[in-house]
Enzyme design. Structure first.
Site, short mmCIF file in Angstrom:
data_model
loop_
_atom_site.label_atom_id
_atom_site.label_comp_id
_atom_site.label_asym_id
_atom_site.label_seq_id
_atom_site.Cartn_x
_atom_site.Cartn_y
_atom_site.Cartn_z
NE ARG A 363 6.43 9.58 2.64
CZ ARG A 363 5.24 10.12 3.47
NH1 ARG A 363 4.34 8.87 3.70
NH2 ARG A 363 4.74 11.26 3.49
CG ASP A 488 1.36 8.45 4.54
OD1 ASP A 488 1.70 9.23 4.14
OD2 ASP A 488 1.76 7.83 4.36
#
Length: 797
Positions: A363, A488
């Site tokens: 990413r 996250d």
């Protein structure tokens, strides 16, 4: 407080005093041979991988944070005094010792003056080489002859794999073997095994580095660290330097170092040049070859000139002259250079990243390319292809792609639990931008393998990325959170839903429609429009909270980012991306922007969310693991700042957009360096927010998505230089008090000299544009109208 200044003419940041709040660093080399160096010559070097190819040792999170490094010590043979050619590691009193460091484009120059002896050390990696050069010029400004003795110093790793070197001491302390061949130090590991230095997956192999000197009278050496430093001593007071005599030690196990003793005698006013050369390979082969190739200072100077010219040619792709000198300093050097280094090393090599993120995170890397497309389009294209081959046949992506070990078509298919929902969505930002920059429209038809099995055109890869998220949708018809959705710390559960990625998916569908429109693929357009309509309806139905968009839905139905939440009631990402994606209606877009300004904006940037988490179960949201105002717990997370700038420009708010840009722009803190603490010339991962007692302090410099998004938002959205498939669009959105600015931009091998005038003090809108003296309709320059040199005048209004 200020510790340095920008030298825009030389494109350097000049550190005037060495006692900076943190070690201020720079990068040398390439993805083949990389190095980090600080203003006090600390740092480390590595081959291909900072985690598995690091041959210089650095002790992370120590005091100081950059030791050891690559040093020259100076010993006066008459007075017995000694110092270092950088302020550290010896650390003489600053009232007696002067030091200036000049960080430039892949080089660093450190000057010192102590006891009427001046030194100037230039550190760089010659283009295309797997070795570095430390060129030293030493000058006697005294009225008497000076008898000096110099010492190189580098501390070697016992194993190139940093985890082995740091922790497996019962093994790595007994595999080192040092040697000296014709005054060239040979640093050997596992010397009885075959050479497999290119295979970083196997950390047990015969590997060598060398260290030699050109232009110096070598009179001794040491290769045993403990013999050089002495018992109960450190880098600031090595026993050998204090005594002024090497022991000619040869390390056999334990710990090695690279010390060459060089005698220098200087008459009053006399100077001497010499250079240390350190790199990959054996002393008897690669070492001798390197010292032969660069056997004179003139050859070294030529290599340095070529290096600077090469880097400046990349950075020259965009040059600006605006009313903001600090913005100019960033845009004309440090923003593109920061982006280039982030492109090179992702999150794998810094004074903070110690190798735990080896390789290219999917990413991050796909986003990082946005900042370098005009600087290095060919390399960016190669990297895009590499990352596309990191996409699995499921449509999801490998979490990490290791260039030195990647095997497309034969990689293991990631487990469903490993997928992150945002990974392949970033392809829709980067691939169209690459094609628009280069004009290579047929790139969409290029066939590339998937990571595990099968192959498809680039357009096929993009379609599968959309299908991946459509197939993994939850109860509200939004993309599932999977392992993570960029943040996250949000524990949505696999089947929870992410509003942020829903906005990304919306952007992907819109982009996919645009691409297929060029190829006349009616069926694909119809398919994408159908899904876009359904997605828009689901976002409207479930995600608007009255004044802003919610952040996500957990698998159990609980909501993140709602006004009903006591903690984390407002999040930045869905607000900015509702505008960027084109989903938000004008009314909702204005309301979402208002929520950001009132609830998240600070003088040092925009917070990722607010209020911070303190009471929430950390198994539901990990933010409480961090202190309030730090990292994902309501900090000013720098990666997101460019999105706030972009959203405001898309709403026509140039003054507000630029206020956001300056709030996180590193150069704006050059006179507040004691507050920000890290380098005022590069971006950081996050800044302490108002919820922290250290508001304004920044952490994790250099390798961050903030470099790309900050530069991209400034160039494409503030300055408004926007490449398109068949031309170049000029659509600036600037502060109302800017009377204009100038830009020089390289586009597809042609140059554009652009002058923007703002006589009426507007923030957005082009009233008139002339191209090479001819007035045009609108603000678009077709490719067919472009010359080798183009003069553009834009009148805003």
């Amino acid at each position: 407080m200020q510790y340095g200044h920008f030298d825009d003419k030389k494109r350097e940041y000049v550190i005037d005093r060495p006692d900076t709040p943190k070690s201020w660093s720079n990068y040398l080399g390439s993805t083949e041979y990389g190095a980090i160096i600080t203003n006090n010559a600390g740092g480390y070097s590595f081959f291909k991988s900072a985690a598995q190819g690091r041959f210089m040792r650095l002790r992370f999170n120590s005091i100081p944070m950059d030791q050891p490094g690559r040093y020259f010590y100076v010993h006066d043979r008459d007075s017995k005094d000694y110092w270092s050619a950088a302020w550290q590691p010896v650390g003489k009193p600053l009232e007696e010792y002067k030091s200036v460091c000049r960080h430039g484009s892949a080089y660093t120059v450190i000057e010192s003056e102590y006891d009427k002896i001046k030194t100037e050390t230039t550190y760089f990696v010659p283009l295309g080489k797997a070795f570095e050069i430390w060129k030293l010029k030493i000058t006697n400004t005294d009225k008497v002859k000076r008898n000096l003795r110099l010492y190189t110093f580098v501390e070697y790793s016992n194993n190139w794999h940093q985890m082995q070197d740091f922790f497996n001491l019962q093994y790595t302390q007994y595999i080192l073997r040092m040697n000296v061949v014709d005054n060239i130090i040979d640093h050997g590991i596992n010397v009885q095994l075959p050479d497999d230095s290119g295979d970083f997956q196997n950390h047990d192999g015969n590997r060598h580095t060398f260290l030699g000197v050109v232009g110096g009278n070598i009179t001794g050496f040491d290769t045993d660290r403990d013999a050089f430093l002495g018992p109960y001593r450190a880098y600031h007071n090595p026993l050998v330097v204090e005594k002024g005599e090497c022991t000619n030690s040869l390390a056999y196990g334990d710990n090695g170092c690279g010390v060459l003793q060089i005698d220098v005698t200087l008459e009053p006013g006399e100077s001497q040049d010499l250079a240390a050369i350190m790199g990959i390979g054996k002393a008897e082969k690669e070492g001798k070859a390197a010292l032969t190739e660069f056997d004179t200072i003139e050859k070294i100077d030529t290599a340095f000139t070529e290096l600077v010219k090469s880097w400046h040619a990349k950075i020259d792709g965009l040059w600006v002259e605006t009313p903001d000198a600090e913005f100019n300093s960033m845009t004309n050097m440090w923003s593109p250079f920061n982006s280039l280094m982030t492109f090179a090393w992702s999150r794998a090599a810094s004074l903070v990243y110690s190798g735990e993120r080896d390789g290219l995170g999917y990413r991050d890397t796909v986003q990082d390319m946005l900042g370098v497309l005009h600087s290095i389009p060919e390399q960016a294209g190669e990297r895009i292809e590499l990352m596309l081959t990191g996409q699995a046949s499921t449509g999801g992506a490998m979490p990490v792609v290791k260039p030195f070990a990647h095997n497309p078509g034969k990689e293991k298919t990631p487990d469903e639990k490993e997928y992150r929902s945002d990974d392949c969505m970033w392809l829709f930002n980067t691939i169209p931008a690459y094609v628009k920059e280069t004009g290579k429209i047929d790139f969409y038809n290029k066939v590339l393998p998937y990571a595990d099995k099968g192959e498809a055109t680039v357009l096929g890869h993009l379609r599968l990325a959309i299908e991946f998220n459509l197939e993994r949708s939850g109860a509200h018809g939004l993309p599932c959170g999977l392992l993570a959705d960029w943040n996250d710390c949000l524990e949505l559960g696999h089947d929870g839903e992410t509003v942020f990625v829903a906005m990304q998916l919306r952007y992907a569908l819109k982009t996919y429609i645009e691409i297929n429109g060029m190829f006349g693929n009616a069926n694909e357009i119809s398919w994408a429009k159908g899904h876009l309509e359904i997605l828009d309806a689901n976002i409207d139905k479930h995600c608007w909270d009255g004044e802003w968009y919610v952040r996500a839905f957990r698998f159990d139905g609980s909501v993140f980012g709602s006004k009903e939440n006591e903690e984390g009631s407002c999040w930045l990402n869905p607000q900015t991306w509702s505008v960027i994606s084109g989903h938000a209606s004008p009314e909702k877009a204005q309301a979402a922007a208002k929520a950001v300004r009132e609830r998240l904006a600070t003088d040092c940037g925009v917070m990722v969310c607010a209020p911070p988490y303190a009471k929430a179960d950390h198994r539901i949201v990990k933010a409480p693991l961090f202190n309030a105002g730090m990292k994902e717990n309501a900090s000013i997370f720098s990666h997101t700042q460019g999105w706030a700038v972009m959203a405001e420009t898309m709403l026509g708010n140039g003054t507000q957009a630029y206020k956001y840009l300056r709030s996180f722009m590193p150069a704006a803190y050059n006179t507040k360096a004691d507050v920000r603490q890290i380098e005022p010339y590069v971006n950081c991962q996050f800044t302490h927010s108002t919820y922290s007692p250290r508001f304004g302090a920044s952490r994790l410099p250099w390798l961050t998505g903030a470099a790309t998004w900050g530069y991209y938002s400034a160039s494409a959205y503030i300055l408004g230089i926007q490449p398109d498939y068949d031309g170049l669009r000029i659509e600036p959105c600037i502060p109302a008090d800017w009377k204009g600015f100038k830009v020089k931009r390289r586009f597809r091998g042609k140059w554009f000299n652009i002058e923007v005038k703002n006589p009426n003090g507007v923030e957005k809108g082009v009233m008139k544009m002339t191209v090479n003296g001819i007035e045009t309709q609108g603000n678009f320059i077709p490719v067919l109208d472009m010359k080798e040199q183009n003069d553009i005048v834009v009148i805003m209004g």
